[in-house]
Structure formats: structure tokens, C-alpha cells
Design a protein around this motif. Structure first.
Motif, PDB file in Angstrom:
ATOM      1  N   PHE A 816       0.790  -1.415   0.194  1.00 52.19           N
ATOM      2  CA  PHE A 816       0.282   0.342   0.036  1.00 52.19           C
ATOM      3  C   PHE A 816       0.865   0.976   0.020  1.00 52.19           C
ATOM      4  O   PHE A 816       1.797   1.044   0.568  1.00 52.19           O
ATOM      5  CB  PHE A 816      -0.741   0.115   0.966  1.00 52.19           C
ATOM      6  N   PRO A 817       0.712   2.433  -1.088  1.00 51.38           N
ATOM      7  CA  PRO A 817      -0.803   2.642  -1.004  1.00 51.38           C
ATOM      8  C   PRO A 817      -0.493   2.168  -2.466  1.00 51.38           C
ATOM      9  O   PRO A 817      -1.488   2.438  -4.042  1.00 51.38           O
ATOM     10  CB  PRO A 817      -0.583   3.999  -1.277  1.00 51.38           C
ATOM     11  N   SER A 818       0.438   1.753  -3.257  1.00 53.83           N
ATOM     12  CA  SER A 818       0.984   1.455  -4.891  1.00 53.83           C
ATOM     13  C   SER A 818      -0.690   0.231  -5.261  1.00 53.83           C
ATOM     14  O   SER A 818      -1.107  -0.171  -6.188  1.00 53.83           O
ATOM     15  CB  SER A 818       1.438   0.897  -5.301  1.00 53.83           C
ATOM     16  N   LEU A1088      -7.420  10.448  -0.141  1.00 57.30           N
ATOM     17  CA  LEU A1088      -7.149   9.729  -1.248  1.00 57.30           C
ATOM     18  C   LEU A1088      -7.395   8.889  -2.251  1.00 57.30           C
ATOM     19  O   LEU A1088      -7.280   7.782  -2.269  1.00 57.30           O
ATOM     20  CB  LEU A1088      -5.815   9.213  -0.415  1.00 57.30           C
ATOM     21  N   GLN A1089      -6.773   9.382  -4.082  1.00 53.61           N
ATOM     22  CA  GLN A1089      -7.909   8.456  -5.254  1.00 53.61           C
ATOM     23  C   GLN A1089      -6.443   8.101  -5.562  1.00 53.61           C
ATOM     24  O   GLN A1089      -5.481   8.772  -5.419  1.00 53.61           O
ATOM     25  CB  GLN A1089      -8.185   9.469  -6.200  1.00 53.61           C
ATOM     26  N   ARG A1090      -6.011   6.823  -5.898  1.00 57.98           N
ATOM     27  CA  ARG A1090      -4.856   6.303  -5.527  1.00 57.98           C
ATOM     28  C   ARG A1090      -4.580   6.379  -6.568  1.00 57.98           C
ATOM     29  O   ARG A1090      -3.200   6.428  -7.356  1.00 57.98           O
ATOM     30  CB  ARG A1090      -5.132   4.192  -5.380  1.00 57.98           C
ATOM     31  N   HIS A1091      -5.465   6.510  -7.879  1.00 57.70           N
ATOM     32  CA  HIS A1091      -5.356   6.390  -8.943  1.00 57.70           C
ATOM     33  C   HIS A1091      -4.626   7.974  -9.945  1.00 57.70           C
ATOM     34  O   HIS A1091      -3.386   7.933 -10.813  1.00 57.70           O
ATOM     35  CB  HIS A1091      -5.944   5.941 -10.736  1.00 57.70           C
ATOM     36  N   ASN A1092      -4.990   9.213  -8.766  1.00 61.24           N
ATOM     37  CA  ASN A1092      -4.078  10.175  -9.549  1.00 61.24           C
ATOM     38  C   ASN A1092      -3.387  11.073  -8.147  1.00 61.24           C
ATOM     39  O   ASN A1092      -2.802  11.485  -8.666  1.00 61.24           O
ATOM     40  CB  ASN A1092      -5.278  11.002 -10.119  1.00 61.24           C
ATOM     41  N   GLY A1093      -3.428  10.196  -7.013  1.00 58.75           N
ATOM     42  CA  GLY A1093      -3.184  10.925  -6.082  1.00 58.75           C
ATOM     43  C   GLY A1093      -3.597  12.016  -5.789  1.00 58.75           C
ATOM     44  O   GLY A1093      -2.994  12.635  -4.854  1.00 58.75           O
ATOM     45  N   GLN A1147     -14.706   5.275  -0.887  1.00 55.53           N
ATOM     46  CA  GLN A1147     -14.582   6.735  -1.901  1.00 55.53           C
ATOM     47  C   GLN A1147     -12.807   7.078  -2.325  1.00 55.53           C
ATOM     48  O   GLN A1147     -13.235   8.163  -2.252  1.00 55.53           O
ATOM     49  CB  GLN A1147     -15.372   6.933  -0.537  1.00 55.53           C
ATOM     50  N   GLY A1148     -12.514   6.166  -2.079  1.00 56.20           N
ATOM     51  CA  GLY A1148     -10.960   6.412  -1.591  1.00 56.20           C
ATOM     52  C   GLY A1148     -10.301   5.975  -0.674  1.00 56.20           C
ATOM     53  O   GLY A1148     -11.128   5.437   0.938  1.00 56.20           O
ATOM     54  N   CYS A1149      -9.192   6.409   0.097  1.00 53.13           N
ATOM     55  CA  CYS A1149      -8.109   5.782   0.986  1.00 53.13           C
ATOM     56  C   CYS A1149      -8.477   7.040   2.292  1.00 53.13           C
ATOM     57  O   CYS A1149      -7.660   8.380   1.687  1.00 53.13           O
ATOM     58  CB  CYS A1149      -7.203   5.674   0.801  1.00 53.13           C
ATOM     59  N   GLU A1150      -8.903   6.625   2.950  1.00 50.11           N
ATOM     60  CA  GLU A1150      -8.852   7.644   4.624  1.00 50.11           C
ATOM     61  C   GLU A1150      -7.674   7.705   4.862  1.00 50.11           C
ATOM     62  O   GLU A1150      -7.476   7.183   5.639  1.00 50.11           O
ATOM     63  CB  GLU A1150      -9.987   7.014   5.276  1.00 50.11           C
TER      64      GLU A1150
END
Length: 1367
Positions: A816-818, A1088-1093, A1147-1150
Motif C-alpha cells: 500500500f498505497p500502490s 486519497l484517490q490512488r490512481h491520480n494522487g 470513496q478512496g483511502c481515508e
């Protein structure tokens, strides 16, 4: 009509052009015009007669009588002429017909046979190594004899065909430096519908430092360019099969025997079992010096059972104290005629049979004169085992220049018979075969030459050479470990002519032999290429692009490329190759089938640039895949560190991470199909899937429509991998796609750890994942891993792992987070720790020790301390379900466990690792082991070591349902009701668990300590992942709804991130982070939105003035800083749902970000102030479940065995044969069939007759023969057993009294066995061989028991020499 611009496969070798072509008018390359008999030739007389015109004649007046006479005369003449004409015509017709029939009888014309094209001209270029041949428009040649030329170019419609004979009597060798086929040129040897019958050899000659080098192709090649046709089709042979009976070292079950010694005074004796050739007793009797020794020999011979083989050889002298009674015993029991007159120091040897009489005795004597016997006194006799293997027993004695020698040999003679799974009647005497290793070392593969064997059925062959190693031919402990057996000899041969040693620039620092072989290269837009049943020997070069068979940037070679008859290679035997086997380079849609790659350098079946797709590898065999020099991934340790020309600067490659990846199947794109293949021995890996970030090599710069690491896996079905060092199957990594530079000095195309396999629908990461399915993998005897699988989602099912260092390792997509979170599952699979395949020393096997359930000597995957594991957890999440674990027995030297963890693991481990419905056999001592400080584990103090955990969903591991299993010293997951399992080094707890991912900035080498408020005396110290990086990270597993404090071994980080990992909605923990008392904070929350940061839904935390207030408002974004203790308190509570295996919410990574402002440089460890102030009494939020009782219902795999013929049903059979003491105690004898027990307690024979084609089984008859009526059994076996039956036989009582030896011959024994103890057999009625004669224990002494619940597997397949019953 021929379509000039199309590709396809019209009938009779009408091969359309592909690409530019130059041809003569009316020429169709490859077309064979149907040959029809011409009309009968007209005779010369006939031609003259029919062309004669009537001449004008004078008219005379004749009388009516004369006119009538003339008319009659003309009429008779016309009849006569007509008869003559008819006779001549008929004669001519029959002459022509006879000629045609004569030709036809010699070799019937066949429009499918290219050498019978009537337009061909016989061609004999002779022996001229300077001749440069060009076969061009109008040249259509049939080669009919040996030839040597410099080169051959076939172009512009030229055609070269090898001549053939109906009886296959031709033997044509064409020697040339190269053959180039292009622009409508064609080379044919046989055809798919007209196989070449004779022997055809293309020998490619020349040295690397002589002669011209052709553009693209180089030297010593067969090359096909645009418009070229290459059709080679040899006689069809079975490609490879499996042993069905173990091939023992020396060819004998108990090995051969050889002994020689000088001055071994007296009579040296060997007693040999006549049924197995086993040495039973080794004795020496000094009958020269001692009378008691003579008496001891007399008693020794008296006690021997009838039928035993006895060999005797004199050492020095034996007669001085040899008593007459002993002499008489030797005469009576062994039939000797020479012992009576044996003199001082005479050399004497005897081989005889106890009670066999003089006809069974062979003996020899030599006189002693002048310190010499003038040769050997040699005695020898030949015998057969019950398996039908012929062996000889030899004894000899002699004096040589005053030195006495005596010795013995027991060895096979006249070849060794192999019993095979498939029909190999196409294999012929003189053919070469290879038998694969079934041990850890691939170097136990052996080559053999076939001998004539008139008595062999179509499933048997006899080999000339004596086996040096053990090759298994059995399904052992449920796993198919039968050795592969492949044919190397074909009647079409392409070979390189080699020098005696390495020379010039051919990597001679690594090879002491010539590696500059021939090669075959096919380029794009060829017209037609099909190769079948061709032998390629000494092919390939240690130069890029020079491989035995190389499809070079051909694009689509199937229907997508316009080829109606898709391109294939089938039944090739590639062996003793110097660079790969088959290279698929920038080529799609190729079928590679039934091909063998043996003893090769570098990756064998090689997909090169990472763009190759839709290729199918079906039923291929690769073995003895050795390192090469071409690419970093081909190289071994020494090659890797020595070859530094392409690295940047002074960089020294690291072999373990840059190189050492040579593989039998190197699959550079997942969209390819692997079905029914065997990787039977590689230096590193059997099958390696890797993932290119971008196309490499000559394909670099091309745009991939989809990234390989996102592309769904093609078909992976029924493959087997064994005898490799690193892994049988390896799914992980990529290659470096940039040139060496200061930023990254590693060589281009070295191994790279950046790629991760994460298949999605349409290779689109925004679409759902598509699970990669590994179906029916058999992995055994691999030193490190049976399989190493990284990525997700991946499912392994219906697979078996046995005798591997580690059976199966799952590693996640990444950290994580990749890694967004994915799953890996193994189901319906079998794991065997140490099987009854004990292995065999030699062939570069390095490690030997004791182990297994019987603690016998065996070969080992690593040294004797290596902790063998069945399933290994690295990080997760993983799911193990419906799997069975057998025979994981620790030794004093090593911790052997069914389930274990990656050793020295610095990475995260998720509590979402799940195990359910698993079954542990009775010989599994450690269901799971968490490691202890010591060899291999080192100090066990890395972060992953400490946080090891999994969820026992149903209690099938621990006996506690819905429990979590962690390391015994992990107090972050404990509560007072947890159960310690000391021998596992484990604790079993109830509760709910998640992870906190802590990341700090600019804090290299910072250690984090996390403590649960309930156990302040047991903190966990975490070194961090990437400790030396700018952003170290820590990922402790925590129990939810508890409080924790975090401390540092240096100044507190000014920036820290806390991520909620595997938190479900409303899950929470409270954390207190240690900071200097003068610190100010800015605390923010966001997704945090993993795909675009990017971050969304940002919120600021507000400070509160007390912990009590914070506790009341735990759902709000608040924090409290206790300056007296230095603890910053806040609640981490998930606000959103989490889906599936994702680490984060939908919703993304809290994430909580803490920015701290302080000028303090003090160490931020608040433990002394925090406790006991914030101590809480330990409590269990979730009660500990009760211990389960009884067996786990439905646990374990439902499959009995895992084999390479999965469509056959198998029947488990077990025998329980009590010992003499157990029999006297009243223990039952038992035959168990598929779990149903059949018992008997009276002395005699139990016979069970089972229908071989009923699933699961049908008992057709049960018979018990007592001692009184056992004589009736022989007739019953001969006459009363239905066809396609399995006969199960067990005895109880003293076997001597039963006298059933002759009866067993009808079950397939080669001769009546001499039975002295109990025996169990099973067989198919009416077969020519006995399937299993358990341990055979024939001739064992002391009435010892044969076996105790010995597992066996009977394939439900009745096969005789004439027919096969498929059930």
C-alpha cells in the motif's frame, strides 16, 4: 484458381504467395499436378498402317468367279490386317500398362507427395563446397543423393524437394553453409498428408570466424523470407509420455552390486533374492584357518530357503580347515562338482541355486602356479526378476602376481525395460530417448538408446544403457511424479556441424565446447511454414537472434494474418542446443505442439519482446534448461558478474536480482495459452510469467494496445513443473526497459521488480478485475518454490505441490498505497511435505538428510535445517480453502510446517488472510509455524515477522471457529482469553482486526514503537519498510476498538500520514502519537484517490481540551494534545464502506495528515509518562469460541489424486497387514477400497475382485481361501475373473504354507515368486504385467509385517497389449 495475393492452404501443396513474388508464367509454388497415366503409345507399325492411303489401280475385266475370289481374298486380307492391327495395338497397350504398373508397384504416384511431382527433375549437385547454388524460376529439383555445396538460395518460384522411397530406404545428407528461401521459393521434405519415410539430414557447416555473413541471418542457417515456403514433415512418432513403473538406478529395484577385495581369505559368500536381485546376506567364512568357520558355513547353507541364489568366491585359500560335512553341504544344496577336489590357493568361484541341483550351478576353478592363477575362475548365471527383468550374478577369484582377488557382480543384462503410459510403437530400435529427473537436480535426466524388444508390447521399450539414477514411475502420496520420457530421434534432421572445442568469440570463458551451431529463422510475410517431426541437434548460437527455431517479427501467423492453414511446429525434437529451443519474437497465433527441448542454453520456449500474444504451447516438454549468456535473465552467478560490458560505469550486477532467471518456458505476455506442458528441470524456473512495462528489443517503440500486466491470463491448464531450483512456476517481475545510465546503471533487459500482474477486463484498470486461473498445476521437487505467485486476482485450483522447499507462495500486487487490494486463492489442492519419493544422490543433488514420516535418508531441497513449508503467506490478502496437507513432520534440525510465513519479512501482512475447510493428515505435526530465531529465520524481528496473522474462518486450522492466529509475542492482537499454541509459536484470539499504515517524511532510519494501552509492558518495535528511504512506512496489525500510543527512537516526524487499511465502516481505534510538549499541529482528513494522487472531501481537525471530550466526540474531526505526556490523541474511524478485498473504502483511502511544528531535537518516546496513566485493563470485545469437537466435515480437497491425465478416474486402495505380534493379538487384516473396509482374521488369502470401469467402485466378488483350499485359487484366478477387473489380494499367516506362487503368474508375474512372508498385490486381470506388488517384501525374514496402511492409487484403466479400456 490460384489467388496470387491470398494466404491459405489449398489442396495438394498449392501454397499461395504472401508478399512480393517473382515467378514464371503458369508457375504455382509448391503445387503438385495430379499424375495420370498417359494414353497407350501407338506402335510404329500401327502408325504406318493408319496413315496409308489406297493407291489408284488399273481396272481389269475379271470374270464373276474371279471377282468373287478377289472379293473373298480382299475380305480375308482385311480380316488378317484387322487382326494384326488389333494384336499390335493390344500388345502395345499391355506393354505400356505393364510399364505403368511396374512404376506404380515401385512407388505409387500420390498427388500429396511433393517428391512425386512429375515436373521435378532429379538433381545431384555433387560434393563441391565452393558451389553457390541458386534455384530460380523454372528450376524444380528433386534431391536424390548426398551433396555438399557452399550455399543454396531458392527464389522466384524455384523448388527443392528431397526424394523419398516407399520403403524409406533413402538416406540423403545435404551439407551447406546456409539455405535461403524467398520470393516464391520453396523447400519440401515430405508433407502433412505424405510423411517423409526415409532419412533426410541438412547439415549446416562453417565456423563463426570464416565465410561471409548474410544480412539479417548471419551464418550457418536456414532462412525464410517474404514469399518463402518451408514444409518439413517427418514420420509421425509419439513425442513424449510418462513412466508407469519406477525405473531404478542400475535397472534393479534394490540396485546393482559390485565388490572386489584382495586377500579376503576363505570363502566369500553372497545370498541374492531370486525374485528381486536384492543382496540379502554378505558373509565371509575363513575356512582356511578355522574349523568353526567351516561349521558356521555349513549351518548358514542349511538355513537358506530353497530357490535362493548363492555366489561363492575363494579369497587367498579356503581348504585347509574346510570340513567334509561342509563340502557335502555345498554339493547337496548347490550342486557343486568342483568343491571336493579344491586345492591350496586354487581360485574357485560358484553361482548356484539352493536345492537347484547341478544344472543350476555354474562354477570354475583355476590352478595356482608361480603366484598366479593364469586368469579368473569366473562363474556366472542369468536370472529373471518377477518383473521380467533379466540380471546376472557373477563371482570370480584369481591370483595376479602374488595378489589374491575375489569379487562379485549383480547387474542387469540385455537392456532394461521401460513401462510407459502411452503407445510408443512408433519408436524404433536405435532411437535415442531421454528420461527426465524426478528429483531436485535436473542433471539426473538421462539419455538412452532403444534396443530391439520382440517381447515388448506397445507400451514398453528396452534401453541399452544402465540407468544411473532413480526415475519415479508412480503416483506417490496422491501426486503424479512419473518421469517424462521423450523421443529425440526423428527421420528429418537439421544439425549443426561442430568443432571439437570452443574457439574465437563464442564465450569460451564459460563454455569449453563449440557453441556455434546452426539456426532456423523465419521472417514476416512468408508464404507457408509448417515443421513437424523434425530433429534439431547442435542448433543455436550464443549470439542474439540465432536460435534453433526463430519466428522473427512475423506478426499474425494464423487466421488473423490471412493464413487459412495456421502456422505450427509439431513434434520437434530440439536437443543439445546452444541457444534456446523455439523463439517467438513479435509473432502471434503460433501453435507449438508436442515439442521437446532438451539440454539447451538459455530460456527454452522463449517469448521475447513482451508483445507476443495468442500463441498456444500444447503438450511440450522442456528439460535440462541451463544458463546462457545472451540476456541478463539467461545468466548464472558467474556470467552475471563477469559480463559487464553493457552496464553503466563500475556497476557490478547483483545475480539474485539482476540475473538468474533462466526458464524452460519464458512467457513475456499473459495472453498466451499453456496446456499440458511439462517443465522438467531448469536452472532457475520451469515456467516464468513476466510483464513488460513496454515493448523491448526490436519491438521497442511500438504502442501496446493494452499493458501486459493488466491483460487477463490466457489458458493455463494441466501443466507440470519439477526439478527446478528457484521455482516450478513463477509469476512476478518484469525486465528493465531502459538503457544503462548513471540514474540506473543496470543492464538493459535485466530483471526488474517494478511490474505487477493485476488483470482487468479489457486490460482497463477502471473495469472489474478478471481473475487469472491456474488450473491443474503439478509442482514437485523444486528446491525453493513449487510456485511463487504475485499479483491479483489470481486463483490456483485443482493443483498439487509435493517435496518442494515451499509448496506455494502468494505475494500481493505490492505494498500500500500502490496496491489497491486484490485477492489470491488456492482451492481443491493437495500439499505434501516429504513424500515417499526419497530421491537419489548424485547428479548435482547437494543436500541429503533424514526426514519424512519414516525419518529415512532422502534428498532435501536445501540443507537439513531449511524449514519446509506447504503454503507460505507473504502479505495478502489470501484465501486457502478445501486443501489437504500431508506429511509435514519436523525433525530436530528443521521446523517443517503445513502453513508458514515468508522468513525475514519486512513488508505488511493483512489480517484479511483467510483459511477455511482445510484438512491436515495424521502426519502433520505443525499445522502452522510462525518462526523462531535461528537458522534461516535469523532474529525474526522484521515488521512482517512480528505482524504475521491469518483468519481461521471455520476452525479447521486451530479448532476455534472465527479465530485469528498470530505470533505468540504480538500483544497488539491479544486479549486475556486468547489461547497460546507454543509449538506453533502462535496465539489464537477472537476479535476484529485491521491495519494502520503510518508514513513519515524525511525521517530515515527512524524506528516506531506502538503500544496497546492494555499491554504497555509488551510494545512492538517496528523498523519500517524502506527504512533508508525518504518516506519510511510502518504497517502494524491492530485490534479494533482499542487504544494505542506511538513513539519514536528519534525526533518526532514533522509530517506523518495515517491511513485506515482494511477498516470497514464505523471501525475505529484511538491513537496517541508522541511529540515534544511545545509542538503545534495542523491535522487534516481527506480521501486519497490512488490512481491520480488527488485528495477529496478535505476536513480540518479541531483541537479539544480533554481526552474525555474527545471520547464523547470520537465521530467528529477532533484531536487532543496532552502536553504533560506529549501525546497527540485522535480517533481513526472509517466513514465509508469498503468493498471486497480493497484496502480502502469505495470513496478512496481515508487518510489523516499530521503536520507538527517544533524546534525540539529530543527523542520522542513518551512511554514513561503515558503509562500507567493511560493503562486500561485487558478485555475481550468478542468472546473466545469453544473448541470444536469431531472431524471437520467437508474439509480438504475432494480429489484423491492429482495427475497429468485428469480425465481418468482413480480408486484409492489401502492395505493393513499386521505384524506377527499384532496377528497373535487378534488385529484384523484390512483391504480398504475408497474408504470401505474389508476385513479378515483367519489364516489364508483374501481376494477382492473390483470392476475396473465402475466409478467410484463396484465389488464383483469377495473370496477367502483357507490353507485347506488355497490350491483352488490358481484355477479360480485363471478361469473365474471377469475381464477388466482389478484383483486385490492379501494374505494372513505364514506365507510358506500357502504355496500360491504359481497362482500369481496369472496376475502378471514374469515367473512364480518365491514367497516367504506376507504379500499384497493388486492388478488388472489378464494384463501382461503386474501393476503393483507392494514393496514386494518377497523373501523378507522373521515374518515381519509388510506395511501399515500403505496408500496406493489404482488408475481405473484396464489396459492390455491389445486394447485400452477407458473408464
Amino acid at each position: 484458381m490460384h489467388a496470387t495475393n491470398s494466404r491459405g492452404h489449398p489442396p495438394a501443396f498449392l501454397q499461395p504467395q504472401n508478399g512480393n513474388s517473382h515467378r514464371s508464367s503458369g508457375y504455382v509454388p509448391g503445387k503438385v499436378v495430379p499424375l495420370r497415366p498417359p494414353p497407350p503409345p501407338k506402335s510404329q507399325a500401327s502408325a504406318k498402317f493408319t496413315s496409308t492411303r489406297p493407291e489408284a489401280r488399273a481396272t481389269f475385266a475379271f470374270s464373276s468367279e474371279e471377282q468373287q475370289a478377289q472379293r473373298e481374298s480382299r475380305k480375308q486380307k482385311r480380316h488378317k490386317n484387322t487382326f494384326i492391327c488389333f494384336a499390335i495395338t493390344s500388345f502395345s497397350f499391355f506393354v505400356a500398362l505393364a510399364v505403368i504398373l511396374g512404376i506404380s508397384s515401385k512407388y505409387a504416384p500420390d498427388e500429396n507427395c511433393p517428391d512425386q511431382n512429375p515436373r521435378l527433375r532429379n538433381w545431384d549437385p555433387g560434393q563441391d563446397s565452393a558451389k553457390q547454388v541458386v534455384i530460380k524460376e523454372g528450376d524444380m529439383f528433386r534431391l536424390t543423393s548426398d551433396a555438399t555445396v557452399n550455399s543454396i538460395v531458392i527464389k522466384d518460384g524455384g523448388l527443392l524437394v528431397f526424394g523419398d522411397d516407399k520403403d524409406g530406404s533413402r538416406n540423403i545428407t545435404l551439407r551447406t553453409r546456409y539455405i535461403l528461401i524467398k520470393d516464391g521459393g520453396a523447400l519440401h521434405i515430405g508433407a502433412e498428408n505424405c510423411r517423409y519415410k526415409s532419412k533426410a539430414t541438412i547439415a549446416l557447416y562453417g565456423k563463426s570466424d570464416e565465410g561471409e555473413s548474410m544480412p539479417t541471418f548471419g551464418k550457418k542457417f536456414i532462412g525464410v523470407e517474404a514469399g518463402g515456403t518451408l514444409e518439413l514433415h517427418g514420420a509421425q512418432k509419439a513425442s513424449w509420455t510418462l513412466l508407469v513403473r519406477t525405473l531404478n538406478s542400475s535397472g534393479l529395484t534394490f540396485g546393482s552390486h559390485a565388490f572386489e577385495k584382495d586377500f579376503s581369505r576363505g570363502l566369500n559368500v553372497r545370498v541374492i533374492d531370486q525374485d528381486t536381485a536384492k543382496i540379502l546376506e554378505i558373509e565371509r567364512f575363513d575356512t582356511h584357518e578355522y574349523h568353526n568357520e567351516s561349521r558356521r558355513l555349513q549351518k548358514f547353507l542349511r538355513d537358506q530357503d530353497p530357490g535362493r541364489i548363492v555366489a561363492i568366491a575363494v579369497g587367498d585359500s579356503a581348504v585347509k580347515s574346510l570340513l567334509q560335512g561342509t563340502i557335502q553341504m555345498i554339493q547337496d544344496r548347490l550342486g557343486s562338482k568342483l568343491i571336493q577336489g579344491l586345492g591350496y590357493r586354487q581360485a574357485w568361484a560358484l553361482v548356484g541355486v539352493i536345492d537347484g541341483g547341478s544344472t543350476s550351478c555354474n562354477e570354475s576353478v583355476r590352478n595356482y602356479e608361480n603366484h598366479s592363477s593364469g586368469g579368473k575362475a569366473l562363474a556366472q548365471r542369468e536370472f529373471y526378476t518377477v518383473d521380467g527383468q533379466k540380471f546376472s550374478v557373477t563371482a570370480y577369484s584369481e591370483w595376479i602376481e602374488g595378489v589374491s582377488l575375489s569379487g562379485f557382480r549383480v547387474e542387469v543384462v540385455d537392456g532394461v525395460k521401460l513401462h510407459l503410459l502411452d503407445d510408443v510403437s512408433s519408436w524404433k530400435p536405435g532411437d535415442q530417448i531421454v528420461v527426465a529427473s524426478t528429483d531436485y537436480s535436473m542433471y539426473q535426466a538421462e539419455e538412452f538408446t532403444l534396443l530391439p524388444c520382440p517381447k515388448c508390447n506397445r507400451f514398453q521399450v528396452k534401453v541399452k544403457e544402465t540407468p544411473q539414477f532413480l526415475h519415479m514411475g508412480e503416483i506417490i502420496d496422491g501426486v503424479d511424479m512419473r518421469a517424462e520420457v521423450g523421443i529425440l530421434t526423428q527421420n528429418i534432421v537439421i544439425r549443426g556441424e561442430m568443432e571439437d572445442s570452443c574457439y574465437a568469440e563464442n564465450q569460451c570463458q564459460f563454455f569449453d565446447y563449440d557453441t556455434f551451431g546452426g539456426h532456423v529463422m523465419i521472417k514476416k510475410n512468408f508464404t507457408s511454414v509448417h515443421l513437424s517431426h523434425v530433429e534439431l541437434k547442435h542448433m543455436g548460437q550464443q549470439h542474439l537472434g540465432r536460435y534453433p527455431v526463430h519466428f522473427h517479427l512475423c506478426g499474425d501467423v494464423d487466421y488473423k494474418g490471412g493464413y487459412r492453414h495456421a502456422t505450427f511446429v509439431d513434434g520437434l525434437s530440439i536437443h543439445h542446443s546452444f541457444s534456446r529451443c523455439i523463439t517467438v519474437h513479435g509473432t502471434n497465433g503460433l501453435l507449438i505442439k508436442d515439442t521437446i527441448g532438451f539440454d539447451t542454453l538459455g530460456h527454452c520456449f522463449f517469448l521475447e519482446d513482451g508483445i507476443e500474444q495468442r500463441n498456444t504451447l500444447f503438450h511440450n516438454l522442456g528439460l535440462l534448461t541451463k544458463p546462457g549468456t545472451l540476456l541478463p535473465t539467461d545468466r548464472n552467478n558467474s556470467m552475471c558478474t563477469t559480463m559487464r560490458e553493457k552496464v553503466f560505469g563500475n556497476y557490478i550486477p547483483v545475480p539474485a536480482t539482476d540475473c538468474m532467471a533462466v526458464s524452460t518456458f519464458w512467457i513475456a505476455h499473459p495472453n498466451n495459452n499453456l496446456i499440458n506442458n511439462a517443465a522438467a528441470g531448469s536452472q532457475d524456473a520451469g515456467i516464468w510469467y513476466l510483464f513488460h512495462k513496454e515493448p523491448t528489443g526490436e519491438s521497442s517503440g511500438l504502442q501496446l494496445l493494452a499493458k501486459p500486466e493488466l491483460t487477463p491470463l490466457g489458458i493455463f491448464y494441466n501443466n507440470r513443473v519439477h526439478s527446478s531450483f528457484k521455482a516450478g512456476l513463477f509469476i512476478d517481475k518484469g525486465v528493465k526497459t531502459t538503457s544503462a545510465s548513471a540514474a540506473d546503471p543496470r543492464e538493459y533487459l535485466c530483471l526488474d521488480n517494478s511490474a505487477r500482474f493485476r488483470p482487468h477486463q479489457d486490460a482497463d484498470p477502471e473495469k472489474p478485475r478478471v481473475a487469472a486461473l491456474i488450473d491443474r498445476l503439478i509442482a514437485f521437487k523444486n528446491n525453493d518454490n513449487g510456485a511463487w505467485v504475485r499479483g491479483g486476482d489470481i486463483v490456483v485450483q485443482n493443483s498439487a505441490f509435493a517435496d518442494n522447499g515451499i509448496g506455494l507462495t502468494f505475494a500481493s500486487d505490492g505494498s500500500f498505497p500502490s496496491d489497491e487490494g486484490s485477492s489470491q486463492e488456492v482451492s481443491e489442492s493437495l500439499f505434501v511435505g516429504e513424500s515417499r519419493n526419497y530421491g537419489f544422490q548424485g547428479g548435482q543433488n547437494k543436500y541429503v538428510g533424514t526426514g519424512g514420516i519414516d525419518q529415512k535418508p532422502r534428498t532435501l531441497p536445501r540443507n537439513r535445517t531449511f524449514p519446509i513449508r506447504g503454503f507460505q503467506i507473504y502479505d495478502g490478502p489470501i484465501h486457502v480453502t478445501r486443501c489437504t496437507f500431508k506429511q509435514y513432520v519436523p525433525t530436530p534440525d528443521r521446523h517443517t510446517s503445513a502453513i508458514g510465513f515468508l522468513m525475514k519479512n519486512s513488508w505488511q501482512i493483512t489480517p484479511r488472510n483467510n483459511i477455511s475447510l482445510v484438512k491436515f493428515g495424521p502426519h502433520v505435526s505443525l499445522n502452522v509455524f510462525f518462526g523462531k530465531p535461528g537458522p534461516w529465520f535469523e532474529d525474526c524481528e522484521l515488521d512482517g515477522d512480528k505482524n504475521s496473522i491469518f483468519h481461521d474462518i471455520d476452525g479447521s486450522v486451530t479448532g476455534y471457529k472465527d479465530a485469528y492466529v498470530g505470533r505468540i509475542d504480538n500483544y497488539l492482537i491479544r486479549h486475556p482469553s486468547c489461547v497460546n499454541v507454543t509449538k506453533w509459536n502462535a496465539v489464537v484470539c477472537s476479535g476484529n482486526y485491521a491495519q494502520v499504515y503510518v508514513q513519515t517524511w524525511s525521517t530515515q532510519n527512524l524506528t516506531m514503537t506502538i503500544t496497546r494501552d492494555e499491554y504497555p509492558a509488551y510494545p512492538m518495535v517496528l523498523r519500517g519498510i524502506n527504512q533508508k528511504a525518504a518516506f519510511p512506512q510502518y504497517q502494524p496489525v491492530i485490534m479494533l476498538e482499542k487504544g494505542y500510543t506511538i513513539h519514536w527512537n528519534g525526533p518526532a516526524p514533522k509530517t506523518a500520514f495515517l491511513y485506515l487499511i482494511n477498516f470497514n465502516k464505523n471501525d475505529w481505534i484511538r491513537v496517541g502519537l508522541c511529540y515534544p510538549s511545545n509542538t503545534s499541529f495542523q491535522v487534516t482528513f481527506g480521501f486519497l484517490q490512488r490512481h491520480n494522487g488527488s485528495l477529496s472531501k478535505m476536513e480540518e481537525y479541531e483541537p479539544l481540551h480533554s481526552l474525555e471530550e474527545l471520547q464523547r466526540k470520537q465521530s467528529e474531526r477532533k484531536f487532543y494534545f496532552d502536553s504533560s505526556t506529549g501525546l497527540l490523541f485522535l480517533y481513526l474511524k472509517a466513514k465509508s464502506h469498503r468493498d471486497g478485498h480493497s484496502y480502502c473504502s469505495s470513496q478512496g483511502c481515508e487518510r489523516v495528515k499530521i503536520q507538527a511544528a517544533t524546534d525540539s531535537k529530543d527523542i520522542s518516546n513518551c512511554m514513561a509518562k503515558a503509562y500507567p496513566q493511560y493503562y486500561r485493563k485487558p478485555s475481550a470485545l468478542k468472546p473466545m469460541p469453544s473448541m470444536l469437537k469431531g472431524l471437520c466435515q467437508g474439509c480438504g480437497t475432494r480429489q484423491v489424486v492429482f495427475t497429468s491425465d485428469p480425465h481418468k478416474s482413480y480408486l484409492p486402495v489401502q492395505f493393513q497387514s499386521p505384524s506377527q505380534a499384532e496377528t497373535q493379538r487378534g488385529d484384523l487384516s484390512v483391504i480398504s477400497i475408497n474408504g470401505t473396509d474389508f476385513t479378515f482374521r483367519s489364516e489364508g488369502v483374501l481376494l477382492l475382485i473390483v470392476d475396473a470401469c465402475s466409478v467410484p467402485f463396484r465389488l464383483t466378488e469377495k473370496k477367502v481361501f483357507s490353507f485347506a483350499d488355497v490350491s483352488l485359487m490358481e484355477e479360480y484366478l485363471k478361469t473365474s475373473i471377469p475381464p477388466r477387473s482389478i484383483v486385490l489380494l492379501s494374505t494372513r499367516g505364514e506365507i510358506k504354507r500357502l504355496n500360491i506362487s504359481d497362482s500369481l503368474v496369472s496376475l502378471g508375474l514374469a515367473k512364480p515368486a518365491n514367497l516367504y512372508n506376507k504379500v499384497e498385490t493388486l492388478n488388472h486381470h489378464g494384463l501382461s504385467c503386474l501393476l503393483v506388488l507392494l514393496e514386494r517384501a518377497l523373501g523378507c525374514l522373521n515374518n515381519s509385517y509388510l506395511c501399515s496402511w500403505m496408500d496406493m492409487v489404482v488408475p481405473e484403466l484396464a489396459r492390455s497389449a491389445e486394447e485400452t479400456w477407458s473408464c
